[in-house]
Design an enzyme around this catalytic site. Structure first.
Site, PDB file in Angstrom:
ATOM      1  N   TYR A 124      37.118  42.372  25.182  1.00 58.33           N
ATOM      2  CA  TYR A 124      37.204  42.090  23.750  1.00 58.33           C
ATOM      3  C   TYR A 124      36.621  43.214  22.897  1.00 58.33           C
ATOM      4  O   TYR A 124      36.485  43.070  21.694  1.00 58.33           O
ATOM      5  CB  TYR A 124      36.488  40.773  23.416  1.00 58.33           C
ATOM      6  CG  TYR A 124      37.236  39.546  23.892  1.00 58.33           C
ATOM      7  CD1 TYR A 124      38.088  39.610  24.991  1.00 58.33           C
ATOM      8  CD2 TYR A 124      37.099  38.336  23.256  1.00 58.33           C
ATOM      9  CE1 TYR A 124      38.767  38.500  25.440  1.00 58.33           C
ATOM     10  CE2 TYR A 124      37.776  37.212  23.698  1.00 58.33           C
ATOM     11  CZ  TYR A 124      38.604  37.297  24.788  1.00 58.33           C
ATOM     12  OH  TYR A 124      39.275  36.190  25.239  1.00 58.33           O
ATOM     13  N   LYS A 171      34.384  38.091  38.866  1.00 58.12           N
ATOM     14  CA  LYS A 171      35.424  38.540  39.796  1.00 58.12           C
ATOM     15  C   LYS A 171      34.923  39.850  40.428  1.00 58.12           C
ATOM     16  O   LYS A 171      35.620  40.867  40.439  1.00 58.12           O
ATOM     17  CB  LYS A 171      36.731  38.736  39.008  1.00 58.12           C
ATOM     18  CG  LYS A 171      37.957  38.936  39.846  1.00 58.12           C
ATOM     19  CD  LYS A 171      38.568  37.642  40.356  1.00 58.12           C
ATOM     20  CE  LYS A 171      39.696  37.937  41.321  1.00 58.12           C
ATOM     21  NZ  LYS A 171      40.241  36.747  41.980  1.00 58.12           N
ATOM     22  N   ASP A 204      38.417  32.364  39.870  1.00 62.89           N
ATOM     23  CA  ASP A 204      39.579  31.528  40.215  1.00 62.89           C
ATOM     24  C   ASP A 204      39.134  30.277  40.976  1.00 62.89           C
ATOM     25  O   ASP A 204      39.576  29.162  40.701  1.00 62.89           O
ATOM     26  CB  ASP A 204      40.653  32.321  40.985  1.00 62.89           C
ATOM     27  CG  ASP A 204      40.075  33.377  41.904  1.00 62.89           C
ATOM     28  OD1 ASP A 204      38.841  33.550  41.908  1.00 62.89           O
ATOM     29  OD2 ASP A 204      40.842  34.030  42.625  1.00 62.89           O
ATOM     30  N   ASP A 228      35.820  32.613  27.407  1.00 58.28           N
ATOM     31  CA  ASP A 228      36.743  32.117  26.400  1.00 58.28           C
ATOM     32  C   ASP A 228      37.692  31.088  27.027  1.00 58.28           C
ATOM     33  O   ASP A 228      37.901  29.987  26.506  1.00 58.28           O
ATOM     34  CB  ASP A 228      37.544  33.314  25.854  1.00 58.28           C
ATOM     35  CG  ASP A 228      38.274  32.987  24.568  1.00 58.28           C
ATOM     36  OD1 ASP A 228      38.154  31.846  24.088  1.00 58.28           O
ATOM     37  OD2 ASP A 228      38.970  33.873  24.043  1.00 58.28           O
TER      38      ASP A 228
END
Ligand code: NAI
Length: 340
Positions: A124, A171, A204, A228
């Protein structure tokens, strides 16, 4: 102690839900002086700026604000005031407690977890460019400073609120450097909070676990983009965005707001549900150290939900915004009489 709080009524249903929440907070006995300021289109019209300096100065001085939703024009006009506020005040931690409410249809009626999202960097940062026609690069920024301060925030919040576990979601198996740095910072901070369990999950897997066994999570800590997405996923687990509180917190101040928008389709009718902003107000009172008042309001609100007779239209009732607020005030007063 009297608190001075910056109040931004906002657009659409904003003024309706903020006045309901102000009434409830005042009825709880907390002494507040409200400094009302405008942002967005209203401020642009009056002062030629969507985020007037007076507003920013007021939040910096008072260190706390309660904010209604602000309309962002799509595809034209000014950029998001919400993003502007976060940047101007460096509100680096986004806090979203997600808890099911009695008598509100929810997939997980017992769910009670908190999402803490880093608010200032990651993908972002807005650093994107065309490398050659047909190829675009978007840069993910992760810093030790931002990762450490948001981890500290999550563990301090856990300690203050008696939460048992913080789970970092990442991740780092793929983004070994960036998410790896985030995870390292989290682990270093965790060492200073031995009474709070710290673990981590790959994003995930965390999403699948959230849908299948969400009760295993207590506080989840995420970078900006994962945060988010996952924070909305969590709101969906308890019935949607309409009831969920939120806060953006930094060293210079804290802005408490509902997660929903200005709902132009129902604005001006006095039928909006003030629960999300009220829950943000409860968070705000705890942040200010007014824990007893926060507890009184929360118990009264839960009682009204449990009772189920006074409900706003969005959750299947017919009550108007102020009728719902009055029911909470009545429940609070009844409780006070019973314990007097
Ligand atoms: P929205 O959240 O305003 O509305 C979506 C749907 O939920 C509408 O049907 C609305 O009536 C309903 N709804 C929302 N809050 C409600 C409440 N408290 N009680 C009862 N029903 C409620 O989302 P939308 O339509 O996408 O956005 C409208 C405007 O709000 C846009 O300009 C958007 O940019 C802005 N917005 C502002 C936010 C903020 O200031 N934090 C957050 C999200 C959107």
């Amino acid at each position: 102690m009297k608190h001075t709080i910056t109040l931004i009524p906002g657009d659409g249903i904003g003024p309706e839900v903020t006045s309901a929440v102000v009434r409830i907070i005042e009825a709880s006995g907390v002494e507040v002086e409200w400094e009302t300021h405008y942002a967005g289109a209203q401020a642009l019209e009056k002062f030629g700026n969507t985020l007037p300096d007076d507003l920013l100065e007021s939040i910096k001085r008072n260190r706390v604000a309660l904010k209604g939703p602000i309309t962002t024009p799509i595809g034209k006009g000014f950029t998001s005031v919400n993003v502007g506020l976060r940047k101007a005040l460096d509100l680096y931690a986004n806090l979203r407690p997600v808890r099911a409410l009695p008598n509100v249809p929810s997939r997980y009626p017992e769910l009670d977890l908190v999402v803490v999202r880093e608010n200032t960097e990651d993908l972002y940062s807005g650093i994107e460019h065309i490398v050659v026609p047909g190829v675009v690069e978007s840069i993910k920024i992760i810093t030790e400073k931002a990762s450490t301060r948001v981890s500290l925030f999550a563990f301090e919040y856990a300690r203050r609120e008696g939460r048992k576990k913080v789970t970092a979601v990442h991740k780092a198996n793929i983004m070994k450097l960036s998410d790896g740095l985030f995870l390292d910072c989290f682990r270093r901070v965790a060492e200073n909070y031995p009474e709070i369990q710290a673990d981590d999950k790959i994003v995930d897997n965390a999403c699948m676990q959230l849908v299948m066994r969400p009760e295993q999570f207590d506080i989840m800590l995420l970078e900006n983009l994962y945060g988010d997405i996952v924070s909305d996923l969590c709101a969906g687990l308890i019935g949607g965005l309409g009831l969920v509180p939120g806060a953006n917190i930094g060293e210079q101040g804290a802005v408490f707001e509902a997660v929903h928008g200005s709902a132009p389709d129902i604005a001006g009718q006095g039928i909006a549900n003030p629960t999300a902003l009220l829950q943000s107000g409860i968070l705000m009172l705890r942040h200010l150290g007014e824990r007893d008042a926060a507890q009184r309001i929360e118990s009264a609100m839960l009682k009204v939900f449990e009772d189920g007779r006074v409900r706003t239209r969005d959750i299947g009732g017919t009550a108007k915004t102020m009728e719902f607020a009055e029911a909470i005030i009545a429940a609070m007063q009844e409780e006070q009489r019973a314990t007097a």
